[in-house]
Scaffold this motif. Structure first.
Motif, PDB file in Angstrom:
ATOM      1  N   ALA A  41     -25.624 -37.973  18.086  1.00  0.00           N
ATOM      2  CA  ALA A  41     -25.967 -36.678  17.476  1.00  0.00           C
ATOM      3  C   ALA A  41     -26.035 -35.590  18.541  1.00  0.00           C
ATOM      4  O   ALA A  41     -25.577 -34.460  18.325  1.00  0.00           O
ATOM      5  N   ARG A  42     -26.583 -35.893  19.693  1.00  0.00           N
ATOM      6  CA  ARG A  42     -26.651 -34.896  20.782  1.00  0.00           C
ATOM      7  C   ARG A  42     -25.260 -34.531  21.290  1.00  0.00           C
ATOM      8  O   ARG A  42     -24.996 -33.379  21.616  1.00  0.00           O
ATOM      9  N   VAL A  43     -24.366 -35.509  21.343  1.00  0.00           N
ATOM     10  CA  VAL A  43     -22.998 -35.230  21.789  1.00  0.00           C
ATOM     11  C   VAL A  43     -22.263 -34.361  20.764  1.00  0.00           C
ATOM     12  O   VAL A  43     -21.535 -33.441  21.125  1.00  0.00           O
ATOM     13  N   ARG A  44     -22.468 -34.633  19.485  1.00  0.00           N
ATOM     14  CA  ARG A  44     -21.743 -33.921  18.430  1.00  0.00           C
ATOM     15  C   ARG A  44     -22.360 -32.578  18.048  1.00  0.00           C
ATOM     16  O   ARG A  44     -21.741 -31.800  17.343  1.00  0.00           O
ATOM     17  N   CYS A  45     -23.553 -32.316  18.484  1.00  0.00           N
ATOM     18  CA  CYS A  45     -24.226 -31.064  18.120  1.00  0.00           C
ATOM     19  C   CYS A  45     -23.479 -29.874  18.731  1.00  0.00           C
ATOM     20  O   CYS A  45     -23.212 -29.862  19.929  1.00  0.00           O
ATOM     21  N   PRO A  46     -23.147 -28.878  17.915  1.00  0.00           N
ATOM     22  CA  PRO A  46     -22.447 -27.715  18.459  1.00  0.00           C
ATOM     23  C   PRO A  46     -23.351 -26.904  19.387  1.00  0.00           C
ATOM     24  O   PRO A  46     -24.541 -26.760  19.143  1.00  0.00           O
ATOM     25  N   VAL A  47     -22.753 -26.397  20.453  1.00  0.00           N
ATOM     26  CA  VAL A  47     -23.470 -25.561  21.414  1.00  0.00           C
ATOM     27  C   VAL A  47     -22.719 -24.251  21.515  1.00  0.00           C
ATOM     28  O   VAL A  47     -21.515 -24.234  21.794  1.00  0.00           O
ATOM     29  N   SER A  48     -23.415 -23.134  21.285  1.00  0.00           N
ATOM     30  CA  SER A  48     -22.755 -21.830  21.351  1.00  0.00           C
ATOM     31  C   SER A  48     -22.464 -21.457  22.795  1.00  0.00           C
ATOM     32  O   SER A  48     -23.062 -21.991  23.728  1.00  0.00           O
ATOM     33  N   ASP A  49     -21.544 -20.543  22.951  1.00  0.00           N
ATOM     34  CA  ASP A  49     -21.165 -20.087  24.289  1.00  0.00           C
ATOM     35  C   ASP A  49     -22.158 -19.085  24.859  1.00  0.00           C
ATOM     36  O   ASP A  49     -22.193 -18.860  26.061  1.00  0.00           O
ATOM     37  N   SER A  50     -22.920 -18.465  23.996  1.00  0.00           N
ATOM     38  CA  SER A  50     -23.857 -17.444  24.473  1.00  0.00           C
ATOM     39  C   SER A  50     -25.170 -17.543  23.697  1.00  0.00           C
ATOM     40  O   SER A  50     -25.254 -18.207  22.668  1.00  0.00           O
ATOM     41  N   ALA A  51     -26.173 -16.853  24.202  1.00  0.00           N
ATOM     42  CA  ALA A  51     -27.462 -16.805  23.514  1.00  0.00           C
ATOM     43  C   ALA A  51     -27.286 -16.074  22.184  1.00  0.00           C
ATOM     44  O   ALA A  51     -26.339 -15.308  22.001  1.00  0.00           O
ATOM     45  N   HIS A  52     -28.189 -16.313  21.263  1.00  0.00           N
ATOM     46  CA  HIS A  52     -28.072 -15.661  19.960  1.00  0.00           C
ATOM     47  C   HIS A  52     -29.450 -15.399  19.360  1.00  0.00           C
ATOM     48  O   HIS A  52     -30.445 -15.975  19.790  1.00  0.00           O
ATOM     49  N   PHE A  53     -29.455 -14.553  18.360  1.00  0.00           N
ATOM     50  CA  PHE A  53     -30.667 -14.231  17.633  1.00  0.00           C
ATOM     51  C   PHE A  53     -30.632 -14.899  16.274  1.00  0.00           C
ATOM     52  O   PHE A  53     -29.574 -15.089  15.694  1.00  0.00           O
ATOM     53  N   PHE A  54     -31.787 -15.244  15.785  1.00  0.00           N
ATOM     54  CA  PHE A  54     -31.937 -15.767  14.438  1.00  0.00           C
ATOM     55  C   PHE A  54     -32.897 -14.848  13.715  1.00  0.00           C
ATOM     56  O   PHE A  54     -33.980 -14.547  14.202  1.00  0.00           O
ATOM     57  N   TYR A  55     -32.470 -14.389  12.568  1.00  0.00           N
ATOM     58  CA  TYR A  55     -33.298 -13.488  11.779  1.00  0.00           C
ATOM     59  C   TYR A  55     -33.922 -14.289  10.658  1.00  0.00           C
ATOM     60  O   TYR A  55     -33.221 -14.868   9.835  1.00  0.00           O
ATOM     61  N   GLY A  56     -35.229 -14.336  10.640  1.00  0.00           N
ATOM     62  CA  GLY A  56     -35.945 -15.110   9.633  1.00  0.00           C
ATOM     63  C   GLY A  56     -35.835 -14.517   8.251  1.00  0.00           C
ATOM     64  O   GLY A  56     -35.295 -13.425   8.038  1.00  0.00           O
ATOM     65  N   LYS A  57     -36.397 -15.201   7.289  1.00  0.00           N
ATOM     66  CA  LYS A  57     -36.327 -14.814   5.884  1.00  0.00           C
ATOM     67  C   LYS A  57     -36.920 -13.423   5.654  1.00  0.00           C
ATOM     68  O   LYS A  57     -36.420 -12.665   4.833  1.00  0.00           O
ATOM     69  N   ASN A  58     -37.966 -13.097   6.372  1.00  0.00           N
ATOM     70  CA  ASN A  58     -38.638 -11.809   6.168  1.00  0.00           C
ATOM     71  C   ASN A  58     -38.351 -10.805   7.290  1.00  0.00           C
ATOM     72  O   ASN A  58     -39.103  -9.873   7.496  1.00  0.00           O
TER      73      ASN A  58
END
Length: 149
Positions: A41-58
């Motif tokens: 699972a760790r090998v197959r997990c996608p890794v982005s090329d750069s940092a990113h933001f996550f915007y929550g539900k609210n």
């Protein structure tokens, strides 16, 4: 008339040894199989090329957004001994991602209305199933050999 008596005590003692060795090896064997799934699972997990933001539900109301480094989802994958589904002679391990450290993991695995799924847990299970069964059997057999000696 022919009368034959058999003494099954030695056989019963041998069976008790095998049963005891197998019972003692159930959890280590299950962990060996879980480790195979965890690594895959760790090998197959996608890794982005750069940092990113996550915007929550609210986030529109609160303005709160979360910042994540590349590899955050991969690093949040963990395994644990699951005590909820235990029965005598069984051991259960679960592999997942930490939802507090990577709340967007569900969206990566299953997709959203705007982003396609990029599954990694199910493909990891499918790919590693045979090797995991093999590792479980190896641990059980090694345990039986130790008790035999």
């Amino acid at each position: 008339m022919i009368s034959v008596d058999f003494d099954f005590n030695k056989i019963l003692l041998k069976l008790d040894k095998i049963t005891g060795a197998t019972a003692a090896a159930v959890r280590p064997a299950a962990q060996a199989g879980a480790q195979v799934f965890y690594d895959e699972a760790r090998v197959r997990c996608p890794v982005s090329d750069s940092a990113h933001f996550f915007y929550g539900k609210n986030s529109k109301k609160t303005g709160v957004r979360y910042f994540f480094q590349p590899g955050n989802l991969r690093d949040s994958i963990y395994q644990f001994y699951n005590t909820r589904d235990q029965r005598p002679g069984t051991a259960s391990y679960s592999i997942s991602w930490n939802h507090q450290k990577a709340p967007y993991g569900y969206m990566v695995e299953y997709g959203t209305s705007r982003a396609p799924a990029n599954p990694f847990l199910r493909p990891a299970y499918d790919a590693a199933r045979g090797l995991a069964v093999q590792r479980v059997n190896e641990v059980l057999q090694a345990s039986l050999k130790r008790k035999d000696a």
